[in-house]
Scaffold this active site. Structure first.
Site, PDB file in Angstrom:
ATOM      1  N   GLU A 167      38.167  12.033 -84.422  1.00  0.00           N
ATOM      2  CA  GLU A 167      38.143  12.489 -83.035  1.00  0.00           C
ATOM      3  C   GLU A 167      37.942  11.239 -82.180  1.00  0.00           C
ATOM      4  O   GLU A 167      37.015  10.463 -82.428  1.00  0.00           O
ATOM      5  CB  GLU A 167      36.980  13.465 -82.834  1.00  0.00           C
ATOM      6  N   ARG A 226      29.235  12.699 -97.579  1.00  0.00           N
ATOM      7  CA  ARG A 226      29.417  11.637 -96.604  1.00  0.00           C
ATOM      8  C   ARG A 226      28.598  10.417 -97.003  1.00  0.00           C
ATOM      9  O   ARG A 226      27.670  10.509 -97.812  1.00  0.00           O
ATOM     10  CB  ARG A 226      29.002  12.118 -95.217  1.00  0.00           C
ATOM     11  N   LYS A 284      28.305   9.352 -83.948  1.00  0.00           N
ATOM     12  CA  LYS A 284      28.846   8.670 -82.784  1.00  0.00           C
ATOM     13  C   LYS A 284      28.011   8.944 -81.536  1.00  0.00           C
ATOM     14  O   LYS A 284      27.908   8.100 -80.658  1.00  0.00           O
ATOM     15  CB  LYS A 284      30.296   9.105 -82.565  1.00  0.00           C
TER      16      LYS A 284
HETATM   17  P1  ATP Z   1      30.082  11.490 -86.489  1.00  0.00           P
HETATM   18  O1  ATP Z   1      29.358  12.706 -86.924  1.00  0.00           O
HETATM   19  O2  ATP Z   1      29.592  10.241 -87.095  1.00  0.00           O
HETATM   20  O3  ATP Z   1      30.228  11.378 -85.023  1.00  0.00           O
HETATM   21  P2  ATP Z   1      32.480  12.791 -87.064  1.00  0.00           P
HETATM   22  O4  ATP Z   1      32.528  13.455 -88.369  1.00  0.00           O
HETATM   23  O5  ATP Z   1      32.256  13.618 -85.873  1.00  0.00           O
HETATM   24  O6  ATP Z   1      31.490  11.579 -87.136  1.00  0.00           O
HETATM   25  P3  ATP Z   1      35.250  12.369 -86.911  1.00  0.00           P
HETATM   26  O7  ATP Z   1      35.978  11.506 -85.971  1.00  0.00           O
HETATM   27  O8  ATP Z   1      35.375  13.829 -86.770  1.00  0.00           O
HETATM   28  O9  ATP Z   1      33.757  11.941 -86.813  1.00  0.00           O
HETATM   29  O10 ATP Z   1      35.514  11.950 -88.405  1.00  0.00           O
HETATM   30  C1  ATP Z   1      36.756  11.607 -88.919  1.00  0.00           C
HETATM   31  C2  ATP Z   1      36.700  11.699 -90.412  1.00  0.00           C
HETATM   32  O11 ATP Z   1      35.726  10.806 -90.930  1.00  0.00           O
HETATM   33  C3  ATP Z   1      36.313  13.096 -90.865  1.00  0.00           C
HETATM   34  O12 ATP Z   1      37.178  13.471 -91.897  1.00  0.00           O
HETATM   35  C4  ATP Z   1      34.912  12.946 -91.351  1.00  0.00           C
HETATM   36  O13 ATP Z   1      34.628  13.844 -92.376  1.00  0.00           O
HETATM   37  C5  ATP Z   1      34.878  11.483 -91.831  1.00  0.00           C
HETATM   38  N1  ATP Z   1      33.525  10.953 -91.754  1.00  0.00           N
HETATM   39  C6  ATP Z   1      32.722  10.922 -90.674  1.00  0.00           C
HETATM   40  N2  ATP Z   1      31.518  10.405 -90.996  1.00  0.00           N
HETATM   41  C7  ATP Z   1      31.566  10.094 -92.314  1.00  0.00           C
HETATM   42  C8  ATP Z   1      30.627   9.539 -93.237  1.00  0.00           C
HETATM   43  N3  ATP Z   1      29.406   9.185 -92.877  1.00  0.00           N
HETATM   44  N4  ATP Z   1      31.021   9.382 -94.527  1.00  0.00           N
HETATM   45  C9  ATP Z   1      32.259   9.717 -94.901  1.00  0.00           C
HETATM   46  N5  ATP Z   1      33.182  10.242 -94.085  1.00  0.00           N
HETATM   47  C10 ATP Z   1      32.850  10.447 -92.801  1.00  0.00           C
HETATM   48 MG    MG Z   2      33.626  15.420 -85.921  1.00  0.00          MG
END
Ligand code: ATP
Ligand code: MG
Length: 565
Positions: A37, A263, A273
């Site tokens: 995102e 994760r 984020k």
């Molecule tokens: P955050 O919670 O850190 O803001 P998010 O999951 O909202 O991260 P996205 O942009 O939706 O961020 O994530 C893109 C991809 O990265 C998704 O498939 C998510 O599962 C993966 N991802 C995010 N954080 C991690 C992590 N700590 N370890 C592995 N994969 C991750």
């Molecule tokens: Mg997300």
């Protein structure tokens, strides 16, 4: 692809894919995607997901799409889209022409929603957001049906069309799936599929005031793109029934398989984020690319090589159990890479003047120095030696304790690649008592750093020749957070764990003259001090600024040794 990570280790997703290929599922195709995102910069957790998705595709002659999940216009920005593309490329991955945006599917998603309404699988609900929450029930109590649940299809279609046309204010209505308000899985209790949001989108502008929810847009985007394996983190496990339900109701071209993995959590690090944005907005750091940030941009600026990050991601493996990886392992991977590739140089960070009283005033010698003992092919260079030098202030103590073997009054030490010197006088500032200069003698017989009579010294110091240095600013970083597991208590304010001493700026460092004009981003080992990288932002004006990438100390080796005992 430029990956040179370690040999792939088996993991459960590799196994699933291998079995699918054996059974000729999806006609032997493997299509994965990385779906960020664009609401912030990527962090090291995303790197795990990027490496996993791109590597799985590449290993199986498949493709990996880069898809922006841009369904929430209020938090998303073009700056983030651009930074994400740059970061994925820098990590060494290539999406070719497979760049997609969920917003490109808005029309198709809207049509699918109409399909659901016509089939009696979705309805317009006019409860307020608070009422929707209240009707949803809890983990232990079932939810209650919305009074709008039995709205006739024609009325739903009419309202939904008018929602799109902008007739209603934000929050007036939502579109919900009609599933089961008593489901033990709260995600299945008539989840919201669309909400009204009178907000401009960074790609579609004001074309829409109706935006799909992630849980609706995601499975459909996957299906539209022909994704075969939709890999996500464990928190989406409970959303999988909804993912499958949506795809089962609609005439989609395929049904991707959602697979969840644990994760990445890193000690001393927050990854959400939202939290990283708070650090930026509160000016705790200089920006998303501050070298202390766990962002890809921060790590790049700090000097972490992309290969080290890929290697780290391969090493930590992929499993289904949540754990916290030690930050020392990431630093170990960085050190392992730099040890092989970074040339060694001498840099004095906190200079103390040394005058060699028996060395001729105007003499300058060029001494041979080895660029990298790990790699003879990197050759040697010459460093100038003269009467006035700088050594590290920490390398001298007037009154040394027992285990301090470096320079002290009357003591002899080796200057790296040069001579043995002996301290014969300590000059102090009359007013403050601070040591400002050491007068030493050198032994001309010890050129190269060895005494022909076989006498030994206990320390070897780095140094630079005062008249031949390159000035620089050096930034030393410590952990940004002081707590090993800052996300342990989800409700605790992580800002309380920000380390007030995470940055130390040294302004009067003196480096070997060969470093003048070093290219932004270039990496060196400063002997005895660590690995350092020329800052590519602040060095531009001609003055050199170095970031300490990582120290030489290797706590990871110690941790491993302790584990073997
Ligand atoms: P955050 O919670 O850190 O803001 P998010 O999951 O909202 O991260 P996205 O942009 O939706 O961020 O994530 C893109 C991809 O990265 C998704 O498939 C998510 O599962 C993966 N991802 C995010 N954080 C991690 C992590 N700590 N370890 C592995 N994969 C991750
Ligand atoms: Mg997300």
């Amino acid at each position: 692809m430029t990956t040179n990570a370690a040999t792939p280790s088996p993991n459960f997703i590799r196994q699933i894919i291998a079995e699918d290929l054996k059974a000729n599922k999806n006609n032997g195709r493997v299509v994965t995607r990385f779906p960020p995102e664009p609401n912030g910069y990527l962090h090291i957790g995303h790197a795990k997901s990027i490496c996993l998705n791109f590597t799985l595709a590449a290993e199986n002659q498949g493709v990996c799409h880069l898809r922006f999940d841009d369904t929430n216009p209020t938090k998303e920005e073009v700056e983030y889209v651009e930074s994400i593309k740059e970061d994925v490329r820098w990590l060494g991955f290539d999406w070719g022409d497979k760049l997609f945006f969920a917003s490109d599917y808005f029309e198709q998603l809207y049509q699918y929603a109409g399909h659901l309404i016509k089939d009696g699988k979705a309805y317009v609900c006019s409860l307020t957001p608070a009422e929707i929450r209240q009707y949803r029930g809890t983990l232990t109590e079932p939810g209650k049906d919305s009074p709008y649940r039995s709205r006739p299809v024609a009325e739903n279609l009419d309202l939904f069309t008018r929602m799109r046309a902008g007739e209603f204010p934000d929050g007036a209505h939502v579109l919900r799936a009609k599933i089961d308000m008593a489901s033990p899985n709260v995600n299945m209790r008539d989840p919201v599929l669309y909400r009204i949001l009178k907000a401009s989108h960074h790609r579609t502008g004001d074309q829409w005031c109706l935006y799909p929810m992630y849980d609706y847009a995601h499975p459909l985007s996957d299906a539209i793109e022909g994704i075969t394996h939709s890999i996500c983190t464990l928190e989406f496990e409970d959303h999988r029934p909804l993912y499958d339900w949506i795809l089962d109701q609609l005439p989609v071209p395929g049904h991707p398989q959602q697979i969840e993995f644990a994760r990445l959590n890193l000690s001393y690090t927050v990854m959400s984020k939202r939290k990283l944005l708070k650090l930026v907005n509160d000016s705790q750091v200089s920006g998303w690319d501050d070298p202390r940030m766990p962002t890809i941009a921060g790590m790049r600026r700090r000097g972490y090589p992309p290969a080290a990050i890929r290697h780290f991601c391969e090493r930590i493996g992929v499993g289904r159990r949540e754990n916290v990886v030690d930050l020392a392992l990431l630093e170990y991977c960085v050190r392992e890479d730099l040890n092989k590739h970074a040339p060694r140089v001498m840099a004095v960070l906190r200079p103390l003047k040394v005058t060699i009283i028996n060395y001729p005033e105007d003499k300058v010698e060029e001494l041979d120095a080895v660029n990298n003992p790990e790699d003879p092919a990197m050759g040697t260079r010459q460093v100038p030696f003269s009467r006035v030098l700088y050594i590290e202030r920490d390398d001298f103590l007037e009154d040394p304790p027992k285990k301090f073997y470096r320079l002290a009054p009357g003591r002899e030490v080796r200057l790296r690649y040069a001579y043995f010197i002996k301290c014969v006088e300590v000059v102090k500032d009359a007013a403050t008592g601070e040591v400002v200069e050491l007068k030493c003698t050198y032994d001309p017989e010890t050129r190269g750093g060895y005494a022909p009579d076989g006498r030994q010294v206990k320390a070897t110091l780095h140094w630079v020749s005062a008249a031949h240095t390159c000035p620089a600013e050096v930034r030393l970083y410590d952990r940004l957070l002081t707590k090993p597991d800052p996300e342990e208590d989800k409700d605790a304010d992580f800002m309380a764990f920000v380390n007030p001493n995470s940055l130390e700026v040294l302004k009067s460092c003196r480096l070997e003259p060969g470093l003048a004009g070093a290219a932004p981003g270039s990496l060196y080992q400063f002997e005895r001090q660590g690995y350092f990288c020329v800052d590519d932002k602040d060095s531009a004006s001609g003055a050199l600024v170095f970031n300490r990438t990582v120290t030489l100390k290797d706590p990871w080796a110690k941790i491993q040794k302790a584990g073997q005992k």
